[in-house]
Design a protein around this motif. Structure first.
Motif, PDB file in Angstrom:
ATOM      1  N   ASP A   1       0.622  -1.111   0.091  1.00  0.00           N
ATOM      2  CA  ASP A   1      -0.041  -0.161   0.048  1.00  0.00           C
ATOM      3  C   ASP A   1       1.013   1.221  -0.150  1.00  0.00           C
ATOM      4  OD1 ASP A   1      -2.699  -1.034  -0.114  1.00  0.00           O
ATOM      5  OD2 ASP A   1      -2.643  -1.173   2.038  1.00  0.00           O
ATOM      6  N   LEU A   2       1.877   1.125   0.513  1.00  0.00           N
ATOM      7  CA  LEU A   2       2.808   2.524   0.742  1.00  0.00           C
ATOM      8  C   LEU A   2       3.720   2.841  -0.678  1.00  0.00           C
ATOM      9  CD1 LEU A   2       4.101   2.115   4.679  1.00  0.00           C
ATOM     10  CD2 LEU A   2       2.337   3.398   3.781  1.00  0.00           C
ATOM     11  N   ILE A   3       4.215   1.300  -1.038  1.00  0.00           N
ATOM     12  CA  ILE A   3       4.572   1.430  -2.490  1.00  0.00           C
ATOM     13  C   ILE A   3       3.540   2.186  -3.367  1.00  0.00           C
ATOM     14  CG2 ILE A   3       5.379   0.200  -4.443  1.00  0.00           C
ATOM     15  CD1 ILE A   3       6.457  -1.570  -2.523  1.00  0.00           C
ATOM     16  N   ALA A   4       2.371   1.851  -3.596  1.00  0.00           N
ATOM     17  CA  ALA A   4       1.276   2.424  -4.271  1.00  0.00           C
ATOM     18  C   ALA A   4       1.166   3.806  -3.987  1.00  0.00           C
ATOM     19  CB  ALA A   4       0.117   1.469  -4.271  1.00  0.00           C
ATOM     20  N   SER A   5       1.395   4.141  -2.706  1.00  0.00           N
ATOM     21  CA  SER A   5       1.155   5.697  -2.591  1.00  0.00           C
ATOM     22  C   SER A   5       2.248   6.656  -3.019  1.00  0.00           C
ATOM     23  CB  SER A   5       0.974   5.930  -1.034  1.00  0.00           C
ATOM     24  OG  SER A   5       2.338   5.706  -0.241  1.00  0.00           O
ATOM     25  N   GLY A   6       3.516   5.865  -3.516  1.00  0.00           N
ATOM     26  CA  GLY A   6       4.458   6.770  -4.091  1.00  0.00           C
ATOM     27  C   GLY A   6       5.740   6.700  -2.905  1.00  0.00           C
ATOM     28  N   MET A   7       5.572   6.056  -1.961  1.00  0.00           N
ATOM     29  CA  MET A   7       6.565   6.304  -1.078  1.00  0.00           C
ATOM     30  C   MET A   7       7.909   5.625  -1.553  1.00  0.00           C
ATOM     31  SD  MET A   7       5.453   5.843   2.780  1.00  0.00           S
ATOM     32  CE  MET A   7       4.276   6.947   3.435  1.00  0.00           C
TER      33      MET A   7
ATOM     34  N   SER B   1       5.859  -9.457 -10.682  1.00  0.00           N
ATOM     35  CA  SER B   1       6.137  -8.066 -11.281  1.00  0.00           C
ATOM     36  C   SER B   1       7.883  -7.999 -11.315  1.00  0.00           C
ATOM     37  CB  SER B   1       5.515  -6.937 -10.365  1.00  0.00           C
ATOM     38  OG  SER B   1       4.105  -7.311 -10.282  1.00  0.00           O
ATOM     39  N   ALA B   2       8.148  -7.286 -12.245  1.00  0.00           N
ATOM     40  CA  ALA B   2       9.648  -6.848 -12.068  1.00  0.00           C
ATOM     41  C   ALA B   2       9.992  -5.678 -11.579  1.00  0.00           C
ATOM     42  CB  ALA B   2      10.434  -7.300 -13.428  1.00  0.00           C
ATOM     43  N   THR B   3       9.001  -4.856 -11.784  1.00  0.00           N
ATOM     44  CA  THR B   3       9.296  -3.088 -11.301  1.00  0.00           C
ATOM     45  C   THR B   3       8.174  -2.841 -10.323  1.00  0.00           C
ATOM     46  OG1 THR B   3       7.918  -2.487 -13.247  1.00  0.00           O
ATOM     47  CG2 THR B   3      10.350  -2.850 -13.652  1.00  0.00           C
ATOM     48  N   ARG B   4       8.458  -1.582  -9.872  1.00  0.00           N
ATOM     49  CA  ARG B   4       7.545  -1.156  -8.930  1.00  0.00           C
ATOM     50  C   ARG B   4       6.172  -0.760  -9.504  1.00  0.00           C
ATOM     51  NH1 ARG B   4      10.537   0.532  -4.510  1.00  0.00           N
ATOM     52  NH2 ARG B   4       9.467   1.724  -3.009  1.00  0.00           N
ATOM     53  N   SER B   5       6.151   0.077 -10.694  1.00  0.00           N
ATOM     54  CA  SER B   5       5.398   0.407 -11.508  1.00  0.00           C
ATOM     55  C   SER B   5       4.389  -0.851 -11.780  1.00  0.00           C
ATOM     56  CB  SER B   5       5.592   1.171 -12.934  1.00  0.00           C
ATOM     57  OG  SER B   5       6.649   0.296 -13.532  1.00  0.00           O
ATOM     58  N   GLU B   6       4.954  -2.317 -12.130  1.00  0.00           N
ATOM     59  CA  GLU B   6       4.187  -3.202 -12.818  1.00  0.00           C
ATOM     60  C   GLU B   6       3.393  -3.694 -11.426  1.00  0.00           C
ATOM     61  OE1 GLU B   6       4.959  -7.537 -15.144  1.00  0.00           O
ATOM     62  OE2 GLU B   6       6.527  -6.091 -14.539  1.00  0.00           O
ATOM     63  N   ALA B   7       4.178  -3.730 -10.346  1.00  0.00           N
ATOM     64  CA  ALA B   7       3.545  -4.378  -9.088  1.00  0.00           C
ATOM     65  C   ALA B   7       2.546  -3.227  -8.652  1.00  0.00           C
ATOM     66  CB  ALA B   7       4.587  -4.136  -7.881  1.00  0.00           C
ATOM     67  N   ILE B   8       2.535  -2.145  -8.678  1.00  0.00           N
ATOM     68  CA  ILE B   8       1.280  -1.137  -8.483  1.00  0.00           C
ATOM     69  C   ILE B   8       0.095  -1.307  -9.317  1.00  0.00           C
ATOM     70  CG2 ILE B   8       0.929   1.268  -8.622  1.00  0.00           C
ATOM     71  CD1 ILE B   8       3.440   1.988  -7.354  1.00  0.00           C
ATOM     72  N   ALA B   9       0.528  -1.685 -10.563  1.00  0.00           N
ATOM     73  CA  ALA B   9      -0.616  -1.747 -11.585  1.00  0.00           C
ATOM     74  C   ALA B   9      -1.338  -3.188 -11.284  1.00  0.00           C
ATOM     75  CB  ALA B   9      -0.154  -2.100 -13.214  1.00  0.00           C
ATOM     76  N   HIS B  10      -0.654  -4.184 -10.861  1.00  0.00           N
ATOM     77  CA  HIS B  10      -1.354  -5.456 -10.357  1.00  0.00           C
ATOM     78  C   HIS B  10      -2.136  -5.232  -9.198  1.00  0.00           C
ATOM     79  CE1 HIS B  10      -0.001  -8.454 -13.337  1.00  0.00           C
ATOM     80  NE2 HIS B  10       1.391  -8.011 -13.193  1.00  0.00           N
ATOM     81  N   TRP B  11      -1.496  -4.477  -8.237  1.00  0.00           N
ATOM     82  CA  TRP B  11      -2.186  -4.042  -7.089  1.00  0.00           C
ATOM     83  C   TRP B  11      -3.498  -3.229  -7.260  1.00  0.00           C
ATOM     84  CZ3 TRP B  11      -1.892  -6.506  -2.756  1.00  0.00           C
ATOM     85  CH2 TRP B  11      -2.061  -6.157  -1.615  1.00  0.00           C
ATOM     86  N   LEU B  12      -3.410  -2.400  -8.254  1.00  0.00           N
ATOM     87  CA  LEU B  12      -4.565  -1.525  -8.232  1.00  0.00           C
ATOM     88  C   LEU B  12      -5.771  -2.070  -9.212  1.00  0.00           C
ATOM     89  CD1 LEU B  12      -3.092   2.014  -8.451  1.00  0.00           C
ATOM     90  CD2 LEU B  12      -4.024   0.689  -6.410  1.00  0.00           C
ATOM     91  N   GLY B  13      -4.963  -3.239 -10.075  1.00  0.00           N
ATOM     92  CA  GLY B  13      -5.952  -3.799 -10.756  1.00  0.00           C
ATOM     93  C   GLY B  13      -6.102  -3.135 -12.251  1.00  0.00           C
ATOM     94  N   THR B  14      -4.996  -2.429 -12.513  1.00  0.00           N
ATOM     95  CA  THR B  14      -4.669  -1.606 -13.805  1.00  0.00           C
ATOM     96  C   THR B  14      -3.884  -2.221 -15.032  1.00  0.00           C
ATOM     97  OG1 THR B  14      -3.095  -0.128 -13.098  1.00  0.00           O
ATOM     98  CG2 THR B  14      -5.441   0.510 -12.855  1.00  0.00           C
ATOM     99  N   ALA B  15      -3.457  -3.512 -14.465  1.00  0.00           N
ATOM    100  CA  ALA B  15      -2.668  -3.980 -15.312  1.00  0.00           C
ATOM    101  C   ALA B  15      -3.322  -4.909 -16.421  1.00  0.00           C
ATOM    102  CB  ALA B  15      -1.760  -5.004 -14.679  1.00  0.00           C
ATOM    103  N   PRO B  16      -2.735  -4.780 -17.564  1.00  0.00           N
ATOM    104  CA  PRO B  16      -3.408  -5.670 -18.651  1.00  0.00           C
ATOM    105  C   PRO B  16      -3.365  -6.945 -18.652  1.00  0.00           C
ATOM    106  CG  PRO B  16      -1.470  -4.846 -19.775  1.00  0.00           C
ATOM    107  CD  PRO B  16      -1.610  -3.980 -18.116  1.00  0.00           C
ATOM    108  N   ARG B  17      -4.462  -7.597 -18.784  1.00  0.00           N
ATOM    109  CA  ARG B  17      -4.402  -9.220 -18.627  1.00  0.00           C
ATOM    110  C   ARG B  17      -3.737  -9.976 -19.854  1.00  0.00           C
ATOM    111  NH1 ARG B  17      -7.343 -11.099 -14.488  1.00  0.00           N
ATOM    112  NH2 ARG B  17      -8.804  -9.339 -13.499  1.00  0.00           N
ATOM    113  N   THR B  18      -3.195 -10.737 -19.502  1.00  0.00           N
ATOM    114  CA  THR B  18      -2.307 -11.554 -20.499  1.00  0.00           C
ATOM    115  C   THR B  18      -2.864 -13.109 -20.587  1.00  0.00           C
ATOM    116  OG1 THR B  18      -0.151 -10.500 -20.191  1.00  0.00           O
ATOM    117  CG2 THR B  18      -0.269 -12.662 -21.304  1.00  0.00           C
TER     118      THR B  18
END
Length: 322
Positions: free
Chosen positions: A265-271, A300-317
Motif C-alpha cells: 500500500d505504501l509503495i502504491a502511494s509513491g513512497m 512483477s519485475a518493477t515497482r510500476s508493474e507491481a502497482i498496476a497489478h495491485w490496483l487492478g490496472t495491469a493488462p491481462r495476458t
C-alpha cells in the motif's frame, strides 16, 4: 623692655615680621546640606511606560496524522514558533473532525492515508470549519486533484519542503494563500495544460470512498462530534467521485502477509524505501526483503508493474495468472 617699645628694625630698615595668630578653621561637611525646598514631583507622562501593547494572537493549528512520531515532530516544530500553537492532535479523520469542531483552529494539517476515516473522506467536512493544508506522503496525481477539488488550501508532500517552508505554508494557509510542493504543483500544472477535467477513475483502495454516502456536515451550533461522522466509514469498492460501485482487484489471490500488504500500500502511494522504513519502523534492508517477496507474488519485475497489478490496472495476458 617697656611694653610700648616697638621692635627694632632689621638690617633693611623694616620692622621684624611678627606672625599672625593662628585660629582653627571651621570644618567643611562632606555631604551638602539638604535642600529645604520640597522636591519637584515629575509628571506621570515623563517616566511612565504607558499601557502595554496587546500581544499578538497565536495561530492555532490541529495536526492530523496516524503516525505519532510525525505528530510529535510537527508539534515541536510549529509550537516552537512565537506565533504558532498546536492546540490538538488527531490520529484519523474522525478524530480530526472532532478536534477541529472543538477547538476551531486557524489551520488543520491533514494526512491522506489514515486508518478508519481517511483524510480525503474527512476533508469536505473539515473545510467548512477551518482552512486545511494537506501534509502527506501520498503523491498520486488522482489524490492531489481530489484533495484540491474538495477544498484543500494547499498540498505538501513529505520530503519536498524544509521546516521554514512548512511554517510559512501554515501562515499562508491561514491567510488564504495556497502552497504546493513539486509533486502537487506538477499535477496541478498538467491538469491546467490539458484544459479539461481529466477522466477521473477510482482513487486507491479505501481512500475517499465514504464521500458518496457521507452526510453534509451539520451547522456548528448543533454539531455533535460523536454522531456527525457516523457514516464516514470507508466502503471498499465505491468511488468518491462517481458514487457508484466499481470493480476492485482480488488481492487475496496474491497471498501477501499483513506486513506485505502494508508495504505494498505504501509503495502504491509513491513512497520510497526510506519513507516506508520510517513509516513502518523497520530498516531499509527489511523493506527491500519485503519488496522482493511482494514482486515474486505479484509476478512483477518493477515497482510500476507491481502497482498496476495491485490496483487492478495491469493488462491481462491470456493464459497467465497474475
Amino acid at each position: 623692655m617697656p611694653d610700648d617699645v616697638s621692635p627694632a628694625p632689621n638690617r633693611y630698615g623694616a620692622a621684624a615680621h611678627r606672625p599672625a595668630p593662628q585660629h582653627p578653621s571651621p570644618s567643611i561637611p562632606l555631604t551638602p546640606a539638604p535642600d529645604p525646598r520640597p522636591p519637584a514631583i515629575p509628571s506621570p507622562s515623563a517616566f511612565s511606560p504607558g499601557p502595554a501593547a496587546p500581544a499578538a494572537e497565536r495561530l492555532r493549528v490541529v495536526v492530523a496524522d496516524d503516525n505519532p512520531v510525525v505528530r510529535a515532530g510537527l508539534g515541536v516544530l510549529l509550537s516552537g514558533r512565537a506565533d504558532i500553537q498546536v492546540v490538538a492532535e488527531a490520529a484519523d479523520g474522525r478524530e480530526a473532525y472532532e478536534r477541529t469542531l472543538e477547538h476551531r483552529p486557524d489551520v488543520v494539517l491533514l494526512d491522506v492515508r489514515m486508518p478508519g476515516v481517511d483524510g480525503i473522506s474527512a476533508l469536505p467536512h473539515l473545510v467548512g470549519i477551518a482552512p486545511v493544508l494537506m501534509l502527506t506522503y501520498s503523491r498520486e496525481s488522482e489524490i492531489v486533484h481530489e484533495a484540491l477539488r474538495l477544498g484543500a488550501g494547499g498540498y505538501l508532500v513529505h520530503g519536498e519542503f524544509t521546516a521554514n517552508q512548512l511554517v510559512q505554508a501554515v501562515r499562508d494557509t491561514k491567510d488564504g494563500r495556497a502552497n504546493f510542493t513539486v509533486t502537487a504543483a506538477d499535477a496541478l500544472l498538467a491538469h491546467m495544460r490539458r484544459g479539461a477535467p481529466p477522466q477521473r477513475g477510482p482513487l486507491p483502495e479505501g481512500l475517499g470512498s465514504a464521500l458518496a454516502t457521507a452526510p453534509a456536515p451539520p451547522p456548528p451550533h448543533i454539531a455533535e462530534p460523536s454522531e456527525s461522522l457516523s457514516q464516514l466509514q470507508p466502503v471498499v469498492g465505491q468511488s468518491s467521485v462517481s458514487g457508484g460501485s466499481v470493480s476492485t482487484p482480488n488481492r487475496q489471490q496474491y497471498g501477501l502477509s499483513s506486513r506485505e500488504v502494508e508495504v505494498m500500500d505504501l509503495i502504491a502511494s509513491g513512497m520510497s524505501n526510506q519513507q516506508i522504513a520510517a513509516t513502518c519502523f523497520i530498516s531499509e534492508k527489511t523493506v527491500k526483503n519485503h519488496i522482493n517477496r511482494i514482486f515474486t507474488k505479484l509476478h512483477s519485475a518493477t515497482r510500476s508493474e507491481a502497482i498496476a497489478h495491485w490496483l487492478g490496472t495491469a493488462p491481462r495476458t491470456p493464459g497467465r495468472q497474475p
